[in-house]
Design a protein around this motif. Sequence first.
Motif, PDB file in Angstrom:
ATOM      1  N   LEU A   1      -6.492  -1.258  -6.399  1.00  0.00           N
ATOM      2  CA  LEU A   1      -7.337  -0.179  -6.922  1.00  0.00           C
ATOM      3  C   LEU A   1      -6.654   1.171  -6.773  1.00  0.00           C
ATOM      4  CD1 LEU A   1     -10.899  -1.230  -5.776  1.00  0.00           C
ATOM      5  CD2 LEU A   1      -9.814  -1.538  -7.979  1.00  0.00           C
ATOM      6  N   TRP A   2      -5.888   1.304  -5.720  1.00  0.00           N
ATOM      7  CA  TRP A   2      -5.146   2.554  -5.507  1.00  0.00           C
ATOM      8  C   TRP A   2      -4.124   2.732  -6.621  1.00  0.00           C
ATOM      9  CZ3 TRP A   2      -4.910   7.170  -4.165  1.00  0.00           C
ATOM     10  CH2 TRP A   2      -3.828   7.801  -3.562  1.00  0.00           C
TER      11      TRP A   2
ATOM     12  N   MET B   1      -7.380  -3.615 -15.991  1.00  0.00           N
ATOM     13  CA  MET B   1      -8.514  -3.826 -15.089  1.00  0.00           C
ATOM     14  C   MET B   1      -8.752  -5.313 -14.865  1.00  0.00           C
ATOM     15  SD  MET B   1     -11.289  -1.986 -13.821  1.00  0.00           S
ATOM     16  CE  MET B   1     -10.605  -2.524 -12.310  1.00  0.00           C
TER      17      MET B   1
ATOM     18  N   ALA C   1      -7.587  -5.450  -2.468  1.00  0.00           N
ATOM     19  CA  ALA C   1      -8.424  -4.510  -3.224  1.00  0.00           C
ATOM     20  C   ALA C   1      -7.901  -3.096  -3.026  1.00  0.00           C
ATOM     21  CB  ALA C   1      -9.869  -4.616  -2.757  1.00  0.00           C
ATOM     22  N   ALA C   2      -7.473  -2.801  -1.815  1.00  0.00           N
ATOM     23  CA  ALA C   2      -7.025  -1.430  -1.543  1.00  0.00           C
ATOM     24  C   ALA C   2      -5.788  -1.088  -2.369  1.00  0.00           C
ATOM     25  CB  ALA C   2      -6.745  -1.263  -0.051  1.00  0.00           C
TER      26      ALA C   2
ATOM     27  N   PHE D   1      -6.873   6.274 -13.938  1.00  0.00           N
ATOM     28  CA  PHE D   1      -7.869   7.322 -13.742  1.00  0.00           C
ATOM     29  C   PHE D   1      -7.205   8.700 -13.701  1.00  0.00           C
ATOM     30  CE2 PHE D   1     -11.465   4.736 -11.490  1.00  0.00           C
ATOM     31  CZ  PHE D   1     -11.593   3.978 -12.621  1.00  0.00           C
TER      32      PHE D   1
ATOM     33  N   ILE E   1      -7.098  -9.195  -7.345  1.00  0.00           N
ATOM     34  CA  ILE E   1      -7.946  -8.947  -6.179  1.00  0.00           C
ATOM     35  C   ILE E   1      -8.746 -10.201  -5.833  1.00  0.00           C
ATOM     36  CG2 ILE E   1      -9.951  -7.622  -5.408  1.00  0.00           C
ATOM     37  CD1 ILE E   1      -8.891  -5.297  -7.054  1.00  0.00           C
TER      38      ILE E   1
ATOM     39  N   LEU F   1       0.822  -1.209   0.000  1.00  0.00           N
ATOM     40  CA  LEU F   1       0.000   0.000   0.000  1.00  0.00           C
ATOM     41  C   LEU F   1       0.860   1.264   0.000  1.00  0.00           C
ATOM     42  CD1 LEU F   1      -3.045   0.115   0.104  1.00  0.00           C
ATOM     43  CD2 LEU F   1      -2.941   0.158   2.567  1.00  0.00           C
TER      44      LEU F   1
ATOM     45  N   MET G   1      -8.321  -7.095 -11.309  1.00  0.00           N
ATOM     46  CA  MET G   1      -9.446  -7.775 -10.665  1.00  0.00           C
ATOM     47  C   MET G   1      -9.102  -9.234 -10.373  1.00  0.00           C
ATOM     48  SD  MET G   1     -11.944  -6.037  -9.800  1.00  0.00           S
ATOM     49  CE  MET G   1     -12.070  -4.270  -9.785  1.00  0.00           C
TER      50      MET G   1
ATOM     51  N   TYR H   1      -4.367   1.291  -9.610  1.00  0.00           N
ATOM     52  CA  TYR H   1      -5.109   1.486 -10.855  1.00  0.00           C
ATOM     53  C   TYR H   1      -5.584   2.929 -10.978  1.00  0.00           C
ATOM     54  CZ  TYR H   1      -8.170   0.257 -14.723  1.00  0.00           C
ATOM     55  OH  TYR H   1      -8.766   0.173 -15.953  1.00  0.00           O
ATOM     56  N   ARG H   2      -6.071   3.436  -9.857  1.00  0.00           N
ATOM     57  CA  ARG H   2      -6.593   4.794  -9.895  1.00  0.00           C
ATOM     58  C   ARG H   2      -5.502   5.799 -10.233  1.00  0.00           C
ATOM     59  NH1 ARG H   2      -8.566   7.733  -4.501  1.00  0.00           N
ATOM     60  NH2 ARG H   2      -8.473   9.848  -5.277  1.00  0.00           N
TER      61      ARG H   2
END
Lengths: 645, 507
Positions: free
Chosen positions: B429-430, B381, B425-426, B437, B388, B298, B385, B432-433
């Motif tokens: 996705l962090w 993605m 997931a944290a 994003f 995850i 993280l 996933m 990925y974002r």
Amino acid sequence: MLFAVAIFAPLLGSAIAGLFGKAIGDRAAMAVTILCMLLASGCGVSAFIELESGDTTAGVISLGTWVEAGTFHVDWALRYDALSAVMVAMVTCVATLIHIYSIGYMAHDENHTIWRFFSYLSLFSFAMLMLVSADNLLQLFFGWEGVGLASYLLIGYWYYRPSAGAAAMKAFIVNRVGDLGFALGIALVFFTFGSIDFSTVFGAVGQHQDAAYHVLGHTYRAYEVIGILLFIGAMGKSAQIGLHVWLPDAMEGPTPVSALIHAATMVTAGVFLMARFSPVLDYAPGALGFVTFIGATTALFAATVGCTQTDIKRVIAYSTCSQLGYMFVAAGVGAYQASIFHLLTHAFFKALLFLTAGSVIHAMSDEQDMRKMGGIWRLIPLTYTMMWVGNLALGGIPFFSGYYSKDAIIEAAWASCSLVGHYGFWCTVIAAFLTAFYSWRLIILTFHGAPRADHHTMEHVHESPAVMTVPLLLLAVGAVFAGWAFHDQMIGPDWKAFWGDAIQIAASNHVLHDMEDVPGWVSLTPLVVGLAGIATAYVFYMFVPGIPGALAAAFPWAYRFLLNKWYFDELYAAVIIRPVQYLAQGLWQIGDVTIIDGIPNGIAALTEDGSSQVVKIQNGSIAVYAFAMLIGLVLLVSIFLLFLR
Amino acid sequence: MNAAGFPLLSLITWLPLLGGLIIMYVRGDEATVASNARWAALWTSLIVFVLSLVLWVRFDPADPGFQFIEQASWLPQWGITYKLGVDGISVLFVLLSTALTPICILASWEAIKTRVREYMLAFLILETMMVGMFAAMDFVVFYMFFEGVLIPMYLIIGIWGGPRRVYAAMKFFLFTLAGSVLMLLALLAMWNFAGTTDIPTLLHTQFPASMQTWLFLAFLASFAVKVPMWPVHTWLPDAHVEAPTAGSVILAGVLLKMGAYGFLRFSVPMLPLASAHLAPLMFALSVVAVIYTSLVALAQTDMKKLIAYSSVAHMGVVTIGIFTINVQGISGAMFQMLSHGIVSGALFLCVGVVYDRIHTRDIARYGGLADRMPAYALLFMLFAMASIGLPGTSGFVGEFLVLVGAFQVNFWLALLGSLGMILGAAYMLWLYRRIIFGRITRDDLRAILDLSPREMAVFAPLVVLTLWMGIYPSSFSVFWDATVSTMVEHHQAALAATVKLATVIPQ
């Protein structure tokens, strides 16, 4: 067969739109997904009617093996019974209307990837249909996580907005907390029953009544632990207090998403799970008490927060949260039929409310703050009427759909005759008052009074195109008549014939019967408090508009407490997120870099230093070497003489 | 002779080396040599892969024992033979190795520009070593291949790696070698006791209880480093960060599996008592690995380091599964290993795609790639996933089966071991974002190109496998079902026998 088509048609639409959307263009992608959805809703409704008319019988459609490991065996299979058929019919219909509405709503999307949006919507519909038609817990979990993924994608649809990215992530991760409980629950079901197929598990409910599970230093009945674990999963998905924090933020997604996911379908998955697992849960009174308690608390909590929010979509989001609490109260007191009944009516009127809000936002040039609205009811009369219809149904005004289902829940809570049931009763009654209050606050702030938007926006206020208003009208039909139409079958005298084996309850559970006999005042209370709520809203916001400000000034702490949503986000940031961040940094920099890597690096440095010292002895001088040899010889001889003789 | 009718496993094992020899004799100017080496390596690895498909077709899943056995006399006076064969546990790892090698060669097509011939040679030698290790039926043969893997990998990191490649390569080599020396001791002790190094014989040899503990600890030293388990995992992030993309793929995809494979091949079946007694230790280390490394992931700012730490966490789930010693747990561990081999390999390739374009792995340098690279965003993605553990992807099946297996041991083990569900997931996705994003703010990102056809070809098989393993996992698990069931029964029988013995003696 029809049933299977209803479930897989959206997947086809999603795949075509998603993989070839760029090539075939937005219009074709829309056409394909909507055609697939129309097919799905046609099949879904026919499958439901066939089942209820007795033309076909309930059964299981097996599609093949999924996971296999020793005795752990899971199939891909569709369960076709009253509960799944009614859910499939509802989900396909609402989803189709929302697809159609999205044509109008997304027409001006600056992103120019509308095909992506439609692909996600259809993907979501497919996952939701898999969830409701699953024949085992693992497939239900597949749908459960699938809707989680689709909602992540949809909330993050406007990926270039930082707030959308954050909200999407939050929704997924908070849901994952609940999902962990769910997954453990599935493991415990397997541990207890040796299977996770619904038919096997429900058939063996009688045999494992006394199964015990040892956890947290105590021994509990396995059914209670199963109930609690599954409910933790439901709390995440259905945004119950504690795990609700993602739902308001999820309003970052486009409005049709909020209607589809955060009102009509996904968030009700937890309620569905409770109803689906009713044969086991009905023998877990402790877990059910917990369900009622959390549901009632959420109903009240979310309603109080809804009274102070200024973003039109967030008000409706908290309202959803609160209504989900009602459904859990119903499930908790054993009236699973009433919870599904409310789920159904709520799907119609809450989707209507969200889409109407979308129509308002569309009319107001993407403004969502109710403080910047007002004075537009004459300009968009149809939207205004629809808002009224939705709120009348939500407020539980007689003969609108919410009246039947919400009253049933409040009566069931009273009829359960337990302490926690009465807690549920009082919470839901107070929440009913607040619901009516914030609903009419929303109407008055949005539509009445002096216009507070700027001149430019007001000039552009217009009624939405037919592609948006027709779905509104159709949903309004549901919001008005769904309660009246399904009351008798779902919770009335015919419920046994309607549900068949889909909802099995314990012999001792007669709450549906008892709620017919509650005292007269109990039946009247919801209506009275609802009307009182409406009246209060009129007094506060139309007749004496000074009151809300004065109240906020008189009780600033209470106002701030509600406005900041009981400080849940701040609490979590302080207690979980920041400590985890510090811990992560600490473990990395101190744990890994300093300690764990320090040891081998230190040894390496030591070796290097040591050898560079040793090198100095080898200086090429014969005298030094001879001296060293001499010392060595003396040493060896002494050792030999001293120890080895 | 065996089900294939010819020495299939030897062919699969040694053919890459033959291809390597051919590459060595390529002459000409640098560009010709590079091009010829690439094509020769690709064709060799593809032929090997096609040959290995015979294993997929002809393997008999109902037979829990070794199949495709081939044997040649080597050192008869010491009881050592050259013996190859595969059972349910090893067969798919052979396939994983042969499938990932061509993908790696294709992925290095343009990324590697210097010493291409030597690079391709190293990869082919690596393939020989990996396949030989998984197919070995003699402990000495196993040990030689197990150690042999180090050499080409050491060179790949040390020559074609990033700026700190020498440090990383040395660390990788020394960490793993230090552990292996103890395994050599254990090997000698076993040989001394049993008089042979034949694995099937050793599987049915009962070692004394006290000896089992020592042997177990010696194996642990070697395999724990390879897995890697906490706290000997720190070589992995460094090795991954410095290794070229394809090196990372093989490292995560196959090399990490060697440790877990060792546990399944030696520790659990040969040392049942020690495995049962020391399981709590293994659980503790694994749970710490899951939580600790997920948290560390993280905090990462380097894409490759983040995925490297996530690998450690995922392998923690594998070791939990192995030591539950029930069918669901071990089956889940097997599945998680295969899935991780594919998914983490794919994730490293995803990093490689943007690294080849922008030449940095710093997460903060990216953002808003969805705009310019929609196909890449979709693939990333999917693999995120899968990492995850979303149901329907390969990552879910293993993780969930391990959860079911762990639950039968202890509630806390299941709960803490599954915290990776949330933390995973944290961090994913962090990541990925931050990469996909957001809005594009930098000029070089504005001009970035989406996936090329070659890159699509690299990813296509991985996409298919990820979904196939997620939707129809039983077509994979059927390979090891019989072997794992037999192993679990054997283990329980061994434990029961000791209990009986213990109750008989005092009387």
